[in-house]
Design an enzyme around this catalytic site. Structure first.
Site, mmCIF file in Angstrom:
data_model
loop_
_atom_site.group_PDB
_atom_site.id
_atom_site.type_symbol
_atom_site.label_atom_id
_atom_site.label_comp_id
_atom_site.label_asym_id
_atom_site.label_seq_id
_atom_site.Cartn_x
_atom_site.Cartn_y
_atom_site.Cartn_z
ATOM 1 N N CYS A 30 0.818 -1.129 -0.115
ATOM 2 C CA CYS A 30 -0.128 -0.141 -0.118
ATOM 3 C C CYS A 30 0.911 1.201 0.021
ATOM 4 O O CYS A 30 1.961 1.267 0.471
ATOM 5 C CB CYS A 30 -1.010 -0.022 1.382
ATOM 6 N N CYS B 27 -0.042 4.473 1.501
ATOM 7 C CA CYS B 27 -0.345 5.325 2.398
ATOM 8 C C CYS B 27 0.772 5.866 3.323
ATOM 9 O O CYS B 27 0.797 6.855 4.019
ATOM 10 C CB CYS B 27 -1.497 5.085 3.218
ATOM 11 N N LYS C 111 -12.302 -4.614 2.707
ATOM 12 C CA LYS C 111 -11.994 -3.715 3.857
ATOM 13 C C LYS C 111 -12.866 -2.403 4.031
ATOM 14 O O LYS C 111 -12.883 -1.641 3.232
ATOM 15 C CB LYS C 111 -10.177 -3.201 3.474
ATOM 16 N N ARG D 113 -2.657 4.137 12.338
ATOM 17 C CA ARG D 113 -2.157 5.472 11.539
ATOM 18 C C ARG D 113 -1.271 5.981 12.368
ATOM 19 O O ARG D 113 -0.389 6.807 11.907
ATOM 20 C CB ARG D 113 -3.426 5.890 11.021
ATOM 21 N N ARG E 259 -11.078 7.947 3.644
ATOM 22 C CA ARG E 259 -10.618 6.987 2.579
ATOM 23 C C ARG E 259 -11.918 6.275 2.225
ATOM 24 O O ARG E 259 -11.846 5.017 1.545
ATOM 25 C CB ARG E 259 -10.083 5.746 3.527
ATOM 26 N N GLU F 77 -16.812 -7.651 -3.536
ATOM 27 C CA GLU F 77 -15.420 -7.539 -3.560
ATOM 28 C C GLU F 77 -14.900 -8.853 -3.141
ATOM 29 O O GLU F 77 -13.583 -9.049 -4.063
ATOM 30 C CB GLU F 77 -15.009 -6.535 -2.552
ATOM 31 N N LYS G 24 -11.731 -6.845 6.951
ATOM 32 C CA LYS G 24 -11.165 -6.391 7.795
ATOM 33 C C LYS G 24 -11.920 -4.953 8.172
ATOM 34 O O LYS G 24 -12.528 -4.659 7.337
ATOM 35 C CB LYS G 24 -10.001 -5.985 7.205
ATOM 36 N N SER H 286 -5.731 -2.609 14.703
ATOM 37 C CA SER H 286 -5.213 -1.954 15.960
ATOM 38 C C SER H 286 -6.229 -1.462 16.753
ATOM 39 O O SER H 286 -5.965 -1.555 18.382
ATOM 40 C CB SER H 286 -4.538 -0.759 15.530
ATOM 41 N N TYR I 286 -2.389 -8.427 16.678
ATOM 42 C CA TYR I 286 -1.248 -7.897 17.146
ATOM 43 C C TYR I 286 -1.126 -8.731 18.825
ATOM 44 O O TYR I 286 -0.125 -8.408 19.447
ATOM 45 C CB TYR I 286 -1.431 -6.499 17.626
#
Ligand code: PBG
Length: 310
Positions: free
Chosen positions: A102, A104, A178, A188, A200, A216, A231, A257, A296
């Site tokens: 990606c 970003c 997503k 971020r 986004r 999708e 996600k 996150s 995580y």
């Protein structure tokens, strides 16, 4: 209430890791307690340690201080992620390395693609940059590339580029469904990748739109994805279940996150038992139908489980 036993198949977990340029760096990320930004050498130590505890899969995210309009830091020769992939594959036998694809974290505007004047995504330029990035990771030895830009046609473009460059064996894990989510906030912050203007929603999905998510996923399977993903995970267990039933295809869920930080903060405040809460979350995502969970919590889970065995 007694603590829950975890008893989780560690092979179903993927551990995300953040890489920055430099040497000897292990920098805490304030929005994500227990998670760090590593320079490649320190990341090798972290991945070796977690591999010893049974975590065999890592997903790498890069970032750069030197951002530009086109995000070239993500795909120029000798980019940080490629260096890190090489290091991991050379030094940790049996590790599976996945890389996020990606723009970003590398663009000055913080969007996931290259922009045209009006702020719209320039599709052709974006697909070409994402393909270069994927090929550079594949050349370094990545097992999977994971396009997360939500650019239309990204899976097909990357598949073609990989094949053309001799990397037909490298697989694609596609961030298919997503959603535009508030739950990416801490991430971020970790990568300094928030959009500098706008949001986004132009390219991520509306969280009320179930049908579009399934479309999708179907598109990505058609374009050549090897694993499809939903996600975030927790608010989207219905989508995970529906994808599992409808497609019977390798399915990943990303426990993102914001979901992680909620658990960490409430555990820190003493409002829950962290291990039991993590057990409930991971098993709920599995129950919904995910084969792979990107989380995580992976290192903590492996550590808790090694204590259970002891
Ligand atoms: C990059 C990307 C994001 C995440 C994974 N890849 C952030 C975003 O879309 O803003 C989020 C992961 C997380 O929150 O843990 N496009």
């Amino acid at each position: 209430m007694a603590e829950d036993r975890l008893n989780i198949d560690l092979d179903s977990l993927t551990y995300p890791l953040f890489v920055i340029d430099g040497k000897g760096i292990k920098e805490p990320i304030s929005s994500m307690p227990g998670i760090f930004r590593f320079s490649p050498d320190r990341l090798l130590e972290e991945a070796s340690k977690t591999k010893e505890r049974g975590i065999n899969k890592v997903l790498l995210f890069g970032t750069s201080d030197k951002k530009d309009e086109c995000g070239t830091g993500g795909y120029r020769a000798g980019n940080t992620i490629s260096k890190t992939v090489k290091l991991l594959k050379k030094n940790i036998p049996g590790i599976t390395v996945l890389t996020d694809v990606c723009l970003c974290a590398y663009t000055s505007h913080g969007h996931c693609g290259i922009l045209k004047e009006q702020g719209n995504i320039d599709k052709k330029a974006t697909l070409s940059a994402l393909s270069s990035m994927a090929v550079s990771h594949a050349a370094a030895g990545a097992d999977y590339v994971a396009p997360s830009a939500m650019a239309e046609g990204q899976v097909r473009a990357i598949r073609q580029a990989l094949n053309k460059n001799g990397y037909a064996a490298v697989k694609i894990m596609a961030y298919s469904a997503k959603f535009a989510s508030q739950f990416y906030g801490p991430f971020r912050d970790a990568l300094n990748s928030a959009p500098r203007f706008g949001d986004r929603r132009q390219y991520q999905l509306d969280y009320t739109d179930r049908k579009r998510a399934l479309k999708e996923i179907a598109d990505d399977i058609r374009e050549g994805a090897d694993i499809v993903m939903v996600k975030p995970a927790l608010g989207y267990l219905d989508i995970i279940r529906e994808a599992r039933d409808r497609f019977k295809y390798p399915l990943a869920a990303y426990n993102v996150s914001g979901e992680y930080t909620m658990v960490k903060l409430s555990a820190k405040a003493g409002y829950c038992d962290e291990k039991s809460m993590v057990s409930e979350i991971i098993k709920s995502i599995k129950r919904a139908g995910a084969d792979t969970i990107i989380t995580y919590h992976a290192r903590d889970i492996a550590t808790w489980m090694s204590r259970e065995k002891a």
